[in-house]
Every structure is written in C-alpha cells, then in structure tokens.
Scaffold this motif. Structure first.
Motif, PDB file in Angstrom:
ATOM      1  N   SER A 170       0.965  -1.229   0.032  1.00  0.00           N
ATOM      2  CA  SER A 170       0.020   0.027   0.037  1.00  0.00           C
ATOM      3  C   SER A 170       0.957   1.313  -0.079  1.00  0.00           C
TER       4      SER A 170
ATOM      5  N   SER B  47       0.939   9.695   3.646  1.00  0.00           N
ATOM      6  CA  SER B  47       0.259   8.351   3.150  1.00  0.00           C
ATOM      7  C   SER B  47       0.071   7.592   4.435  1.00  0.00           C
TER       8      SER B  47
ATOM      9  N   LYS C 177      -8.475  -0.335   1.090  1.00  0.00           N
ATOM     10  CA  LYS C 177      -9.156   0.962   0.589  1.00  0.00           C
ATOM     11  C   LYS C 177      -9.027   1.221  -0.934  1.00  0.00           C
ATOM     12  N   THR C 178      -7.712   1.322  -1.516  1.00  0.00           N
ATOM     13  CA  THR C 178      -7.455   1.279  -2.873  1.00  0.00           C
ATOM     14  C   THR C 178      -8.018   0.363  -3.712  1.00  0.00           C
TER      15      THR C 178
ATOM     16  N   VAL D  60     -11.887   0.574  -4.072  1.00  0.00           N
ATOM     17  CA  VAL D  60     -12.210   1.829  -5.021  1.00  0.00           C
ATOM     18  C   VAL D  60     -11.785   1.368  -6.629  1.00  0.00           C
ATOM     19  N   LYS D  61     -10.886   0.811  -6.802  1.00  0.00           N
ATOM     20  CA  LYS D  61     -10.475   0.409  -8.078  1.00  0.00           C
ATOM     21  C   LYS D  61     -11.266  -0.612  -8.782  1.00  0.00           C
TER      22      LYS D  61
ATOM     23  N   TYR E 299     -11.604   8.858 -11.680  1.00  0.00           N
ATOM     24  CA  TYR E 299     -10.820   8.240 -10.435  1.00  0.00           C
ATOM     25  C   TYR E 299      -9.526   9.078 -10.299  1.00  0.00           C
TER      26      TYR E 299
ATOM     27  N   GLN F  62      -3.856   7.843  -5.971  1.00  0.00           N
ATOM     28  CA  GLN F  62      -3.279   8.459  -4.789  1.00  0.00           C
ATOM     29  C   GLN F  62      -1.906   8.879  -5.025  1.00  0.00           C
TER      30      GLN F  62
ATOM     31  N   ASP G 199      -8.394   9.157  -4.069  1.00  0.00           N
ATOM     32  CA  ASP G 199      -7.571   8.375  -3.089  1.00  0.00           C
ATOM     33  C   ASP G 199      -6.787   9.492  -2.566  1.00  0.00           C
ATOM     34  N   GLU G 200      -6.962   9.605  -1.210  1.00  0.00           N
ATOM     35  CA  GLU G 200      -5.875  10.812  -0.455  1.00  0.00           C
ATOM     36  C   GLU G 200      -5.983  12.127  -1.131  1.00  0.00           C
TER      37      GLU G 200
ATOM     38  N   ILE H   5     -11.213   8.225  -0.247  1.00  0.00           N
ATOM     39  CA  ILE H   5     -10.153   7.556   0.591  1.00  0.00           C
ATOM     40  C   ILE H   5      -9.484   8.537   1.293  1.00  0.00           C
TER      41      ILE H   5
END
Length: 538
Positions: free
Chosen positions: A150, A178, A317-318, A321-322, A356, A359, A436-437, A466
């Motif tokens: 991650s 992160s 989490k990532t 979402v993907k 999308y 991150q 993402d973040e 996220i």
C-alpha cells in the motif's frame, strides 16, 4: 534540546531563485538545528518548504539550478563544497511521494540500494537492512514486491531506505501524508526517538497539529518564501494564519469568534433510488498464491452519497475503489456500475460515469503542460471544444492553479501535482468522483477550497474519497465506510461510525480535537461542523 555543541545545520541569510522563475522561491532564511533537535517547518503550499529542503540535502545547487546567496553548512562544511556521495551519508531525505523514491522491485532490494552503491559488504548490508526493517516494524514486508504494497507501506519502506544509511541529519518532506492516524502517531514518536539519539530531524508537514504532539524544539513558519516566525511552538499559535495552517480545533474556535464565517452547505445529500455502484459479495486476490485482499464485501453507492473511506494502511481501501471503475475485477462476487457487471464494461466506458484520482499523481500525469493534461480526458470523451475549454477553466480555477497552465505537470511540487491530478478528473465532469487521498500534500486552505467547490458544484451524483484525515471525513462526508483487513466493519453516518472509539482504535483511526468538540456539542448542533462554524454555533 542540545545547544552546547556545534549545530548540524546552519542556514544564514539564504535566498534562492530558480532560473525558470521570476521571483525568489525563498528569501533571507536563517536558522540552526543542533544534534538531538526536531525542527518543524510549516507553511502553505508553494511557500518554499521543499526548496529549503533541497538546499539542505544538496539537490540545490547540484541538481536544481538557480541563483543562490547566503550560506548553508552541514556539520560546519559548506554544502556547495560537499560531493553528493558525502551528502548521502550525512543527510537522509524522505520525499513526499514514495513512488518517486522507490526503485527496487522487492522491499529488501530497495532498502539495500544505498548501501550497495557505497560498496558495503553483503553481510553488513543484510544485517543493517533487517535491523532497520525490524526497527520500523515492517520486517514482514522484506520479501514483498514493492508494487504490491500500500501507499502507507511504501512510505515506511522509503523511510527504511533512508535510515539504513544511518544519517546524522534526517529531512522529512510530508512524512505523514500516506499514513493512517496510528501509523502517523507511531512515526512521530519514532522521529522524536531518533532525535533523542542525536540525529537532527527536520520535518516539513501540513499536519501541524499532529507534529506538535511530539513537542518540536523549534518551529520555522514560512509565507511566500519569507521567514515569518522562528521560535518555540507556543509562539506559532499567535502568528500563524489558521485559514492556511490547520491548528487544534479549540485554538481555531477561539480565534474565529471575532471573524465572519460563511457556513458550508453541500449540495449533495443521500437520495432514495437505484444504486449507482453495487458491490455484491466481492472478494479479491492479486495472485492465486496470495491471500485475499478483499473478503466478501457488499455495499452500494447511491445518488447524493458523500462517502469517506477510512482504515489502516494495507486495509484494502484502494483495491476496493479500483473495483468500482473496473481497473480490477473481482475474484469472487461482482461489481455493478449502473446495473452493468464491470467485467463487461471497459475502463473507457466506465470513465463516462466515474472519474478516479489516483493516490500518487505521478501515476496519472504525462502531458507537456497542465493545460493539455486537463484537456486530455474531455477530448477522449469526445466533448466539443467549447465544452472542453469551459471544463478546463472550471477545473483549474477549482484547484487554484491558473498560473501554472503552461507548466509541465511533473515539474511541479507534489502538492501541486496532486491538485493537477484532481483537476484533470474534474474536467471530465463524470457523474461519480472517486479520490484516493485527495488532501495529501495540501495545506488547510487549499484542501478546504477545492473540497468546498467540488461539493457545492452541480453535476456530481456522488463523491467518494479515501482518506487518513479524520477531519476531512468529519467535515465533508455524510457517510463513512470503515475498512479493516479487507472487510467493511462499519457503514453509516459520521456520528454513528466515529462514536465507537474501541473499533476506531482497532482500525488504527484516532479521534481528533475537531471530532471531540463536535461530539461534545452534537446535541446542540445536530451535525458535525468545521471549527470555525462551531465557534459561531456554541
């Protein structure tokens, strides 16, 4: 704090201007850092923090060119006279974006890279690599491929690659960006421990409230490249612009009492109707010989949802979402996008519905200019030239980057790259926005401004993000998904999900001062508010 020895870092009237810029990035900066000290450098995006770091670690003048005046010394030697090989053993630097720092395919190779280049023996390399990984609590990652871990785990691996060199000076550029809250807390304790062992530690961080918990010996506050404050942390509270630098909630509330505050009113609110995205008993593993990353996940995204996804580093989490966009396909179960199985929908087709934001911005950015970057998505969706221009103008204004339209995206700072990556998705005007973040590398003012703009702009049916920033969820989400070990362990309103403190601790999510005061006054307000608004309500 130790001041009876020679300083490890001496900066005296330092000014630097890049050749590509018309104004200095930093002007007349002076400070010292002694062995055993922690210096926090705070300031809004673009204030010169990263430039100052480059001056300390020798990237300026060895790599980045420009006009420099003043002096900077490491262990009483001028940086300009030190070879990069000597600098690499004196100064360790952790970059904002671990993707830029990691070069090895496997964790053990990545951490060993610097020692190998300096010709250490195999036995010494193995010993120091294992000791460093164990010290950081990530020895279990030693044989993992770096691409499969991650973002937070990559940050820890990048730090291991720095610490294994045993530097005397440690420069940390947004080290918490992160990390989940518990990991951030542990990292800060580690940095304090390293300072107590004699290292000079310099932390550049937007999460000022978090760093203050370890009592930095000095704080340097920069604004527009100039030194506005240098002293102890208590003095910072009086001079800092709380609109730009996030301070503890009680301090913001006290200072906001006498100011006019505009209440934030999002357009989106949950609505009944058919799900836009539906996860139906989804499980997923990256390879057959690896364990599942997601375990029997079921939930749906409806119109009007603003969902914050919280959880520990490596929680999945990532990966979750993907799946919505179809970048990953379930090992078991199915994901439906507007009623269609994502196995039968191409990523290009899904992009009409979902935008999308990755991150790491370096995974997205490629165009020769910011303007072309923002126009790329709308062109591929076959929008008219007038619509493309309108969308680009709105997106760049939303992230406050109008001055950089002709700049190559990869020449920008990490925080600016993050905003460009968000703008490149905003310009597509997809119905669902997934980020993402989104606030990594952003100062308080910037992330409030673009989140306000996104949630008050007509056109989005739902927004998911996220985040490790609990306050972002407190202020903006109307729903929280709490993820632990690849499973959704809680799904509800912020007030419902965040009240279970034992479960939050298990998921490595720590309560913040903003959450605490919101819970204290929840019966009076009826919803969670930012600190400035609370000051007017109570």
């Amino acid at each position: 704090m130790t001041v009876d020895r020679e300083p490890y870092i001496t900066v005296d009237k330092l000014t630097f201007q890049y050749h590509s810029r018309t104004e200095p990035a930093i002007s007349d900066i002076s400070f010292k850092v002694y062995p055993g000290e922690v210096l926090l450098i705070a300031g809004s995006s673009g204030c010169g923090k990263t430039t100052l770091m480059r001056c300390i670690n020798g990237l300026i003048p060895h790599t980045y060119r420009g006009d420099m005046s003043g002096e900077i010394r490491l262990l009483d030697k001028p940086v300009s006279e030190m070879a990069m090989s000597d600098l690499s053993q004196t100064v360790g630097t952790l970059l904002q974006d671990p993707e830029r720092q990691i070069v090895g395919s496997y964790v053990r190779n990545e951490v060993a890279f610097g020692l190998e280049n300096l010709g250490f023996s195999r036995e010494e390399i193995i010993r120091r690599v294992d000791e460093t990984l164990e010290y950081l609590g990530i020895l279990h990652l030693r044989d993992r491929e770096t691409f499969s871990i991650s973002g937070g785990e990559k940050q820890k691996v990048a730090l291991a690659g720095v610490l294994v060199m045993q530097p005397k000076v440690l420069l940390l550029d947004e080290p918490l960006a992160s990390l989940d809250p518990s990991s951030a807390h542990e990292a800060l304790k580690l940095f304090r421990d390293l300072a107590d062992k004699g290292i000079a530690v310099v932390i550049v961080e937007h999460r000022v409230e978090d760093v203050l918990s370890i009592n930095p010996d000095r704080v340097l506050y920069l604004d527009a490249g100039k030194q506005e404050y240098y002293g102890d942390s208590s003095g910072l509270m009086k001079v800092v612009d709380y609109h730009r630098i996030k301070l503890p909630a009680r301090i913001i509330m006290e200072r906001a009492k006498t100011e006019q505050v505009i209440e934030f009113k999002p357009l989106l609110s949950p609505q009944a109707g058919e799900a836009l995205v539906k996860f139906d008993h989804v499980s997923f593993r990256y390879r057959e010989d690896l364990p599942d990353v997601l375990h029997d996940v079921s939930f749906q995204v409806g119109k009007g949802d603003v969902i914050a996804i919280l959880g520990h580093n490596g929680a999945g989490k990532t990966t979750l979402v993907k799946h919505a966009l179809g970048l990953l396909k379930p090992t078991d179960g199915r994901v439906l996008l507007e009623g269609k199985d994502t196995r039968k929908v191409t990523v290009a087709q899904a992009a009409h519905t979902i935008g999308y934001v990755f991150q790491s911005p370096t995974q997205m950015l490629f165009a020769p200019s910011v303007k072309e970057e923002l126009a790329f998505g709308p062109k591929n969706l076959r929008y008219t030239p007038d619509t493309i221009q309108k969308n680009v103008d709105w997106a760049i204004h939303t992230v406050h980057m109008e001055a950089e339209l002709e700049t190559p995206p990869l020449a920008l700072s990490f925080g600016q790259q993050k905003r460009v990556s968000i703008a490149s998705i905003l310009s597509m005007r997809s119905r669902i926005l997934m980020m993402d973040e989104p606030t990594a590398g952003q100062d308080y003012w910037n992330y409030n401004q673009f989140m306000d703009a996104i949630l008050q702009m007509p056109g989005f049916d739902s927004v998911l993000f996220i985040t490790h920033d609990v306050d972002l969820a407190v202020v903006y989400a109307n729903r929280i998904l709490l993820v632990f070990g690849g499973q959704i362990v809680a799904d509800g309103s912020p007030a419902e999900v965040l009240k279970d403190k034992e479960q939050l601790r298990r998921c490595r999510v720590l309560p913040t001062t903003l959450l605490q005061v919101n819970e204290q006054y929840y019966e009076q307000t009826g919803r969670f508010l930012r600190a400035e608004e609370l000051a007017k309500r109570i």
